[in-house]
Design a protein around this motif. Sequence first.
Motif, mmCIF file in Angstrom:
data_model
loop_
_atom_site.group_PDB
_atom_site.id
_atom_site.type_symbol
_atom_site.label_atom_id
_atom_site.label_comp_id
_atom_site.label_asym_id
_atom_site.label_seq_id
_atom_site.Cartn_x
_atom_site.Cartn_y
_atom_site.Cartn_z
ATOM 1 N N CYS A 114 -1.149 -6.651 4.663
ATOM 2 C CA CYS A 114 -0.836 -5.373 4.026
ATOM 3 C C CYS A 114 0.389 -4.734 4.680
ATOM 4 O O CYS A 114 0.629 -4.888 5.872
ATOM 5 C CB CYS A 114 -2.016 -4.409 4.151
ATOM 6 S SG CYS A 114 -3.511 -4.949 3.314
ATOM 7 N N ALA A 115 1.133 -4.014 3.869
ATOM 8 C CA ALA A 115 2.265 -3.232 4.362
ATOM 9 C C ALA A 115 2.360 -1.947 3.562
ATOM 10 O O ALA A 115 2.115 -1.948 2.345
ATOM 11 C CB ALA A 115 3.569 -4.025 4.250
ATOM 12 N N ALA A 116 2.705 -0.854 4.235
ATOM 13 C CA ALA A 116 2.830 0.444 3.565
ATOM 14 C C ALA A 116 4.243 0.627 3.044
ATOM 15 O O ALA A 116 5.217 0.206 3.676
ATOM 16 C CB ALA A 116 2.484 1.568 4.533
ATOM 17 N N PHE A 117 4.349 1.260 1.866
ATOM 18 C CA PHE A 117 5.635 1.523 1.246
ATOM 19 C C PHE A 117 5.737 2.997 0.876
ATOM 20 O O PHE A 117 4.719 3.630 0.566
ATOM 21 C CB PHE A 117 5.814 0.678 -0.016
ATOM 22 C CG PHE A 117 6.086 -0.772 0.255
ATOM 23 C CD1 PHE A 117 7.385 -1.263 0.272
ATOM 24 C CD2 PHE A 117 5.046 -1.653 0.505
ATOM 25 C CE1 PHE A 117 7.638 -2.603 0.522
ATOM 26 C CE2 PHE A 117 5.280 -2.990 0.772
ATOM 27 C CZ PHE A 117 6.589 -3.471 0.779
ATOM 28 N N LEU A 132 6.756 2.067 -3.985
ATOM 29 C CA LEU A 132 5.511 1.480 -4.464
ATOM 30 C C LEU A 132 5.408 1.605 -5.979
ATOM 31 O O LEU A 132 4.989 0.662 -6.665
ATOM 32 C CB LEU A 132 4.322 2.164 -3.796
ATOM 33 C CG LEU A 132 2.960 1.501 -4.045
ATOM 34 C CD1 LEU A 132 2.817 0.274 -3.161
ATOM 35 C CD2 LEU A 132 1.822 2.465 -3.783
ATOM 36 N N LEU A 133 5.794 2.751 -6.524
ATOM 37 C CA LEU A 133 5.746 2.949 -7.967
ATOM 38 C C LEU A 133 6.630 1.936 -8.687
ATOM 39 O O LEU A 133 6.237 1.359 -9.714
ATOM 40 C CB LEU A 133 6.181 4.371 -8.311
ATOM 41 C CG LEU A 133 6.288 4.709 -9.801
ATOM 42 C CD1 LEU A 133 4.948 4.542 -10.497
ATOM 43 C CD2 LEU A 133 6.819 6.137 -9.996
ATOM 44 N N GLN A 134 7.806 1.683 -8.155
ATOM 45 C CA GLN A 134 8.699 0.722 -8.793
ATOM 46 C C GLN A 134 8.151 -0.704 -8.694
ATOM 47 O O GLN A 134 8.287 -1.493 -9.633
ATOM 48 C CB GLN A 134 10.089 0.819 -8.167
ATOM 49 C CG GLN A 134 10.789 2.136 -8.509
ATOM 50 C CD GLN A 134 12.119 2.290 -7.815
ATOM 51 O OE1 GLN A 134 13.135 1.792 -8.293
ATOM 52 N NE2 GLN A 134 12.124 2.976 -6.671
ATOM 53 N N LEU A 135 7.513 -1.046 -7.580
ATOM 54 C CA LEU A 135 6.867 -2.347 -7.470
ATOM 55 C C LEU A 135 5.731 -2.475 -8.493
ATOM 56 O O LEU A 135 5.534 -3.537 -9.105
ATOM 57 C CB LEU A 135 6.323 -2.554 -6.060
ATOM 58 C CG LEU A 135 7.353 -2.748 -4.946
ATOM 59 C CD1 LEU A 135 6.663 -2.767 -3.588
ATOM 60 C CD2 LEU A 135 8.137 -4.033 -5.154
ATOM 61 N N LEU A 180 0.830 -1.202 0.000
ATOM 62 C CA LEU A 180 0.000 0.000 0.000
ATOM 63 C C LEU A 180 0.869 1.257 0.000
ATOM 64 O O LEU A 180 1.985 1.259 0.526
ATOM 65 C CB LEU A 180 -0.899 0.034 1.240
ATOM 66 C CG LEU A 180 -1.943 -1.077 1.390
ATOM 67 C CD1 LEU A 180 -2.550 -1.020 2.782
ATOM 68 C CD2 LEU A 180 -3.013 -0.970 0.330
ATOM 69 N N GLY A 181 0.345 2.316 -0.581
ATOM 70 C CA GLY A 181 1.039 3.595 -0.549
ATOM 71 C C GLY A 181 0.180 4.680 -1.162
ATOM 72 O O GLY A 181 -0.792 4.397 -1.864
#
Length: 475
Positions: A294-297, A302-305, A235-236
Amino acid sequence: MADARSWWRDPPSPEPSQDVPAFESNPLEESALPSPDNEQLLTRRVHILGLGSIGTLVAHSLRCLPNPPPITLMIHRQEQYDAFKRGGRIINLINKQNGINDEQTGYDVDLFNNNAEDGEARWDFIPDRRREQPQTNPVEEGEKMPSGELYIYTLIVAVKGPTTVAALHSVKHRVDARTTICFMQNGLGQIDELNQEVFTDPQTRPTYMLGIVSHGAYMDAPCTVVHAGYGAIALGICRDPDRFPLPPKGPVRHLWELSEDERKKHHPTDKELFANLSSRYLLRTLTRSPVLACAAFPYLDLLQLQLEKLSANCILNPLTALLDVPNGALLNNKELLPVQRLLLAEISLVIRGLPELEGIPNVQHRFSAKRLEQLFMGVTKRTARNSSSMREDIRHGKKPEIDYINGYIVKRGEQQGIKCALNFMLMQLIKGKNSLRSGAGLPYGTTRIQSEVDPHRLDSVTLADNSTPPRDSIA
């Protein structure tokens, strides 16, 4: 000839004899979020729009929480609500590994009403109520709007990409800048369309959260989801380009050389991106679920994932859909290998030139064609027995999400002056096949080609895979 082909080759590596390094994204630390303050939540209610496999999985998982939030299922079709009501207003989650079926109740419903008395489209709120008992989830003060509808404070969107704009048009009057919308979808580009067509004013635009899903799930029946493979959700917050535009072209300036206003405008911190109270509430609610994992990035991680996942989907989805084969059929096929590599080279060229990634260390190697091929092969091996979501969409006569997968690469390539001929051709082939299967363009009197797939077949799994899934994910 070598010069003519150089555009799709990998960038030179400082140590060509070594393997391409792995790139890990670390979750966001709790200290990176704003500290709790005196702000008061308007409501704990969570709305869910899109009751496919992912939306249903999330709805079930949130009801399993201790002291769960009130959950409202947003249903667009009367027949879908009728099926939910006939089933006892229950959502079933079947664990494929052990066959255990867990039932959850207590859901409120928003039913779309396109024929309201005033001629405007409205949502009819249908609370959960058992016999003579009071409402399961009492409406809190401040939730109800003059129209009788409930204000949407947090919204999870799990509809298909092509229906995103239409679906959110129907709730536009129920959200504002205090709202957070979390998108759990395949592909990229839907948010750009929403900003152009729905939430056009940056001052009243809701905050967007993104969820990258690696769970394996599919619908076995209405309101029944099979959890076929445990994964995770990254998540982000999505950076709003109108609120936080990219730095202008020119000599690179260090952060300490910028004024505070320039820094906040062009280089927002994650604490600033999570400034909306509803965003922090939704994040903490989702991360409470052990099932969703869930985990926040940070935004750039997050964009690169997302781009890693997109690169694999650009190959896996359209090729399996065109050839009508499971994912594993793309492995060890010498005839398809050059096609896959040419596509990955084109995708790599586009991603490495994205202005959002400018200045990030190791981008050229993280998104090299060689590493993207390693990611694609890993995803394909782990999901070898599964049927891609695009293949299933075409089999069932649904509009494929190709515009938000390969179409996104074509669009971003054009912005850089790159003509992505291979991805464009693949996109048009998918659209053409879908058009033929729906009967368009066939001679008069020709019936629609019927799908051969059994919707209840257990190996027809829609898996939104991540480039770094947990070890326990299904193969």
